[in-house]
Motif scaffolding. Structure first.
Motif, short mmCIF file in Angstrom:
data_model
loop_
_atom_site.label_atom_id
_atom_site.label_comp_id
_atom_site.label_asym_id
_atom_site.label_seq_id
_atom_site.Cartn_x
_atom_site.Cartn_y
_atom_site.Cartn_z
N LYS A 269 0.83 -1.20 0.00
CA LYS A 269 0.00 0.00 0.00
C LYS A 269 0.87 1.26 0.00
O LYS A 269 0.62 2.20 -0.78
N ALA A 270 1.89 1.29 0.86
CA ALA A 270 2.77 2.47 0.93
C ALA A 270 3.47 2.72 -0.39
O ALA A 270 3.62 3.87 -0.82
N ASP A 271 3.90 1.65 -1.07
CA ASP A 271 4.60 1.80 -2.35
C ASP A 271 3.67 2.38 -3.41
O ASP A 271 4.05 3.26 -4.18
N ILE A 272 2.42 1.88 -3.46
CA ILE A 272 1.46 2.37 -4.43
C ILE A 272 1.12 3.84 -4.16
O ILE A 272 1.07 4.66 -5.09
N GLU A 273 0.91 4.18 -2.91
CA GLU A 273 0.59 5.57 -2.58
C GLU A 273 1.75 6.49 -2.88
O GLU A 273 1.56 7.61 -3.38
#
Length: 281
Positions: A269-273
């Motif tokens: 999730k952090a990478d996508i955001e």
């Protein structure tokens, strides 16, 4: 660890190679059928098992010459607690612990003459009772033999046990029945007097598709599960149903047999955001 698009009309994805998957500590699982625990949550309090308490009295009345055990200290069976000079024989003898446990009360003082009261009270806390209040709306479901997950006030897991007894009497003021659970406490995670909650597993229900709760993240205001396809991790928006402490039913958005990120999914999730923010700038 570059990530792709992050638009509402297409599914966000993150590209991660095999080496990075290992380095990130991602845990994988396969979505499929299973059972969820149906639970009732009860409130209770931790108690000492009365059969594991020893009130240590001297064999012969006399003068206390020495005290070797401190209050709140842990002692082993046979350990010397105090030395006493008998009034009758004037011979000194050792007062020893009949069980191992914690000194929860100490009345022995050097120079005093012993009486009929216990000089020490020792409690073995390696196994404890938890007594839960069962109210009318739960009485139809709670039974002896059911498993109970014990949790603290901050929802921290404190162990498991089984309902061993249900009181035949109702408590007058609360109008509840007491359910007793015996819990292994050799690691010392519980303390007498502590308030806890108990998830009583009253039944189990089968579902066609389950995932680990740790897999679910919120992305753009939607619940998503990250499905792996090679080195690509795609955010699949999902419709969720019933859940228990570990798993949740997926009603739509994921297929049986899908390989998904079950642990450390927040890193995806952090990478996508992060990539989405960079893309918009």
């Amino acid at each position: 660890m570059a990530s792709g698009e992050h638009e509402h009309d297409e599914q966000a994805a993150s590209h991660i190679d095999e080496a990075m998957i290992d380095a990130m500590g991602l845990r994988m699982a396969v979505a499929g059928p299973g059972v969820l625990d149906v639970t009732r949550v009860l409130s209770g309090r931790v108690h000492v098992d009365p059969s594991r308490v020893s009130r240590v009295r001297p064999r012969f009345a006399g003068l206390i010459e020495a005290v070797d055990a401190a209050l709140w200290s842990q002692v082993s069976k046979g350990q010397v607690l105090a030395r006493i000079q008998s009034n009758d024989s004037l011979q000194s003898y050792d007062l020893r612990a009949p069980i191992g446990g914690w000194i929860v009360r100490r009345e022995a003082l050097v120079g005093e003459i012993t009486g009929d009261e216990p000089l020490f009270v020792i409690a073995d806390l390696s196994s404890l009772w938890i007594e839960f209040d069962v109210f009318d709306h739960d009485l139809d479901a709670v039974r002896v033999g059911q498993r109970v997950n014990i949790r603290g006030l901050h929802d921290d897991a404190l162990g498991q046990g089984v309902i061993e007894q249900l009181s035949p009497l109702a408590i007058h003021i609360a109008q509840s029945v007491r359910a007793r659970v015996v819990v292994d406490n050799r690691e010392g995670q519980l303390r007498p007097g502590q308030y806890v909650s108990g998830e009583v597993i009253v039944s189990q229900q089968s579902y066609p598709l389950l995932v680990q709760q740790s897999a679910v993240q919120q992305l753009d205001g939607r619940a998503v599960v990250f499905e792996q396809s090679g080195d690509e991790f795609v955010a699949r928006p999902v419709v969720l149903g019933a859940r228990d402490a570990d798993q949740v039913a997926v009603l739509d958005g994921l297929q049986a047999g899908a390989r998904y990120v079950s642990g450390n999914s927040y890193l995806i999730k952090a990478d996508i955001e992060k990539s989405g923010a960079a893309h918009h700038h």
